[in-house]
Design an enzyme around this catalytic site. Structure first.
Site, short mmCIF file in Angstrom:
data_model
loop_
_atom_site.label_atom_id
_atom_site.label_comp_id
_atom_site.label_asym_id
_atom_site.label_seq_id
_atom_site.Cartn_x
_atom_site.Cartn_y
_atom_site.Cartn_z
N ASP A 224 -14.02 51.16 37.93
CA ASP A 224 -15.04 51.88 37.19
C ASP A 224 -14.39 52.33 35.87
O ASP A 224 -13.16 52.28 35.71
CB ASP A 224 -15.59 53.07 38.00
C1 BGC Z 1 -20.35 54.45 35.95
C2 BGC Z 1 -20.65 53.00 36.22
C3 BGC Z 1 -20.98 52.30 34.92
C4 BGC Z 1 -19.82 52.50 33.95
C5 BGC Z 1 -20.03 51.83 32.63
C6 BGC Z 1 -19.37 54.67 34.83
O1 BGC Z 1 -19.36 56.01 34.44
O2 BGC Z 1 -19.90 55.07 37.12
O3 BGC Z 1 -21.72 52.87 37.12
O4 BGC Z 1 -21.25 50.94 35.14
O5 BGC Z 1 -19.66 53.88 33.72
O6 BGC Z 1 -20.99 52.48 31.89
#
Ligand code: BGC
Length: 741
Positions: A224
């Site tokens: 993530d």
């Molecule tokens: C989230 C993800 C997301 C990523 C990119 C993170 O904060 O948990 O679900 O895809 O950011 O935006």
């Protein structure tokens, strides 16, 4: 393209070039959420990834209903169509991978991202999630199953250790991901949190052991955003791609010079500026639910150093590059001709198809309608077209397109409840009644003017008077949930409960429309004429609402239990279970999540899992259940029971029945406790007036089995009952089958 091409590329790549392929960078155009720069020398183009899951987060795109609304539709075919539409928009915006679907289980009713997840049940999540993945992948785009695994709360999500018993992991939290892998997901995103002591981005047992080893996943495991903590641990643990591999400063720099400047200042350096709003985004990027935004780069120099000093073998890096190139290959990005049958016939993945935005708006409307749950109705609904209506509610003049965070989409257009109802009825008044509920956004920049200005102040008495003067009142209430923090309570924000009570006192024909991220407390539930749960309905909000209010049968059934109060949920009553103590959250309720816990504890929910009314009237008859054997296939996904049931629509109007089959297992030996009833299969069927259909349901082996640590999936011998009905607490037929071995 063949493996030979990947092998050839791999042997041509220098160490530096390999490192370029395992670490995200900012997109030079500032549009992709994630970007892998590729290797120009070898014609490996950039790979572009975009959020997900409610729509495509790049310029304007269709803001589809929240994922939980899709869960509420209980219809894999609809999820597949939605996946296809999302793939088309992803490709139209020039991206290759969609960062969706969200497959975490709704464990905590106030979880900040519940709206991005499908349900509290592994069977429903698996069936709908797999179809979503299939739609995205067959639409020519890579799907990303996220957030693997046990990211079930936003509170301290970046550091919290989810202490999950193995059985609960296997039976509740992992099945949705396994289903996504079986459905062909190209990528899996590791969650921010730790599980049983290890960060998910470096969790060797779950990434290498379960995901790759047991399930045979051969796609890409990405972190993530800013969720990597240690180069060697992540490299050895099974992570392929560090995302985004850039600091927040670098990532957001193309968007805002102001932000770049602000982010460069560490808190101690900040000037004493007024208003403090200037620091809002900066603080949000550093608050308890968010990872540290300062420079990140583990799979760059630190990984190079770990390889140089022998802590990580270069062969380990090669495996990662092979996975990433495999994703390129599936995307048709290495030779541009969409070679593997995944790209729609006649098109290459690199073609940007044109999108029929009107058709997608209509699909958003259909999903919103199908995800709407008619929780209660004393006969007031559907409304008559001649009824004069008072629409009341703090935000009823705007569509609720989603929650805050990375899933935010800029819609192509919107229909608010007021607009939708004005299009359908002649006399509609609108009064806000109480102060507008803020729609939190992670992307509101100080002074950007994105915050909506409300011209007229709310007038409580005028709203009540409008309700008194109309034939019926529609009160639109909502919460305001966002990624990176949980809701403070199940209560609706502000004075909305007081507003509902006052309106219903003024007009007994009061319909409440609840737009929320998950279950909310409804203290007035027994006093209002009807309740519609519409979740976050997306850009077609008001159009779908008008459809349902004027007679389209709402197809939705609850994908989560609506309890009377937070204290009734299995996670309540012990801060070890939620929100956690000393960075540990103990999943002591084990498999008794959601309705499984309410049933065990004998607690009456306000509305049970699976509940949802119809304007039609269904009768269930002739249930049969048979054991089926699939020779040579004793996998947990193999069908184990075949059930048929006849459903008849006794009403003089069309309707949609959602046939639900729950398994009641025999008592397991020893002290192991099993939930009394667990969803085993379901089907959503549209029936014309008087129509009768025989519906078949295949119940997979995993719905009969329990996971015994050490022994694996175990089907206990004994009598299994299958209860078929309208909700987890409304059985309309029961049949048993004996399993001997
Ligand atoms: C989230 C993800 C997301 C990523 C990119 C993170 O904060 O948990 O679900 O895809 O950011 O935006």
């Amino acid at each position: 393209m063949t493996d030979g091409r990947v092998d050839a590329l791999l042997s041509d790549l220098t160490l530096d070039e390999k490192l370029r392929l395992v670490r995200g960078r900012p997109d030079p155009e500032g549009r992709a959420t994630g970007y892998v720069p590729g290797v120009e020398r070898l014609d490996i183009p950039p790979l572009r990834l975009v959020d997900g899951p409610l729509g495509v987060r790049d310029r304007e795109a269709t803001a589809f209903p929240a994922t939980i609304a899709l869960g509420a539709a209980w219809d894999p075919d609809l999820a597949r169509r939605l996946g296809r539409a999302l793939a088309a928009e992803t490709r139209a915006r020039g991206h290759d991978v969609l960062l969706a679907p969200g497959l975490n289980i709704v464990r905590v009713p106030t979880g900040g991202r519940n709206f991005e997840y499908l349900s509290e049940d592994p069977e429903l999540t698996s069936a709908v999630g797999a179809a979503y993945v299939d739609g995205v992948e067959t639409g020519g785009v890579g799907a990303t199953a996220k957030h693997f695994v046990a990211n079930n709360q936003e509170h301290r999500r970046d550091t919290v250790d989810a202490v999950v018993p193995e059985r609960a992991l296997r039976e509740i939290y992992l099945p949705g991901f396994r289903a996504a892998v079986d459905a062909g997901a190209s990528a899996v995103m590791a969650a921010y949190n730790r599980v049983n002591g290890h960060y998910m981005s470096e969790h060797r047992r779950l990434l290498d052991g379960v995901l790759r080893g047991e399930w045979g996943f051969d796609g890409v495991v990405m972190s993530d955003w800013w969720g990597t903590h240690d180069a060697a641990a992540a490299a050895e643990g099974g992570l392929d791609l560090e995302m985004p591999g850039a600091s927040a400063v670098e990532l957001f720099a193309p968007h805002s010079r102001l932000l770049r400047a602000l982010l460069r200042l560490r808190p101690s350096d900040r000037l004493d500026l007024d208003p403090p709003l200037l620091w809002r985004l900066v603080d949000r990027l550093a608050d308890e639910g968010q990872p540290d935004p300062y420079p990140f780069d583990f799979f760059g120099d630190p990984l190079r150093a770990a390889i140089a000093d022998g802590r990580v073998a270069e062969a380990t890096l090669d495996r990662k590059v092979r996975h990433v190139l495999g994703l390129y290959e599936r995307a048709g990005l290495l030779d541009g001709d969409g070679p593997d049958g995944r790209t729609p016939p006649g098109e290459s993945r690199t073609d940007a198809p044109s999108v029929d935005w009107d058709a997608h708006h209509d699909l958003a409307r259909e999903v919103a309608r199908r995800g709407t749950v008619l929780l209660a109705n004393d006969g007031t609904l559907p409304l008559g077209e001649d009824d004069s209506l008072a629409v009341v509610g703090p935000n009823a003049d705007e569509a609720k397109v989603g929650g805050g965070g990375s899933s935010e989409v800029t819609p192509t257009r919107t229909v608010s409840p007021v607009e939708g109802l004005r299009a359908g009825a002649s006399r509609v008044t609108f009064e806000r009644g109480v102060k507008r509920v803020a729609n939190p956004s992670m992307f509101d920049l100080p002074g950007s003017g994105l915050r909506r200005r409300v011209r007229s102040g709310p007038d409580f008495d005028a709203a009540v008077q409008a309700a008194a003067d109309a034939d019926a009142a529609v009160v639109v209430v909502q919460d305001g949930a966002t990624e990176s923090e949980d809701r403070a309570s199940m209560a609706l924000p502000g004075e909305q409960d007081r507003l509902v009570r006052a309106v219903v006192a003024a007009n007994p024909r009061t319909v409440v429309v609840c737009r929320s991220s998950g279950p909310v407390a409804m203290p007035w539930a027994d006093d209002v004429a009807a309740i519609l749960q519409t979740w976050y309905p997306g850009q077609a909000d008001g159009a779908a609402l008008a459809d349902v209010l004027y007679g389209a049968d709402p197809g939705g059934r609850l994908p989560v239990t609506v309890g009377r109060r937070f204290e009734d949920y299995p996670v309540a009553g012990d801060e070890r279970r939620y929100p956690g103590v000393d960075e540990h959250v103990h999943y002591d309720e084990g498999v008794f999540v959601g309705y499984r816990g309410f049933d065990r504890d004998g607690v009456a929910p306000r509305f049970p899992f699976g509940h949802g009314r119809s304007y039609a009237d269904f009768e269930y008859a002739d249930l049969t259940v048979e054991r089926v054997e699939t020779p040579g296939n004793d996998g947990v996904n193999a069908p184990a029971l075949d059930a048929t049931v006849t459903v008849a629509n006794r009403a003089d109007r069309p309707g949609r029945a959602v046939v639900q089959a729950y398994v009641e297992p025999p008592d397991p030996p020893g002290a192991t406790a099993r939930p009394g009833r667990e969803l085993g299969g379901f089907a959503s069927v549209a029936l014309d007036p008087g129509e009768r259909r025989t519906v078949s349901l295949a119940v997979p082996r995993r719905a009969l089995a329990r996971y015994e640590p050490g022994a694996g999936w175990t089907v206990d011998p004994g009598e299994y009952a299958l209860v078929v009905g309208r909700s987890s607490r409304d059985g309309r037929g029961r049949a048993t089958v004996e399993i001997a071995d």
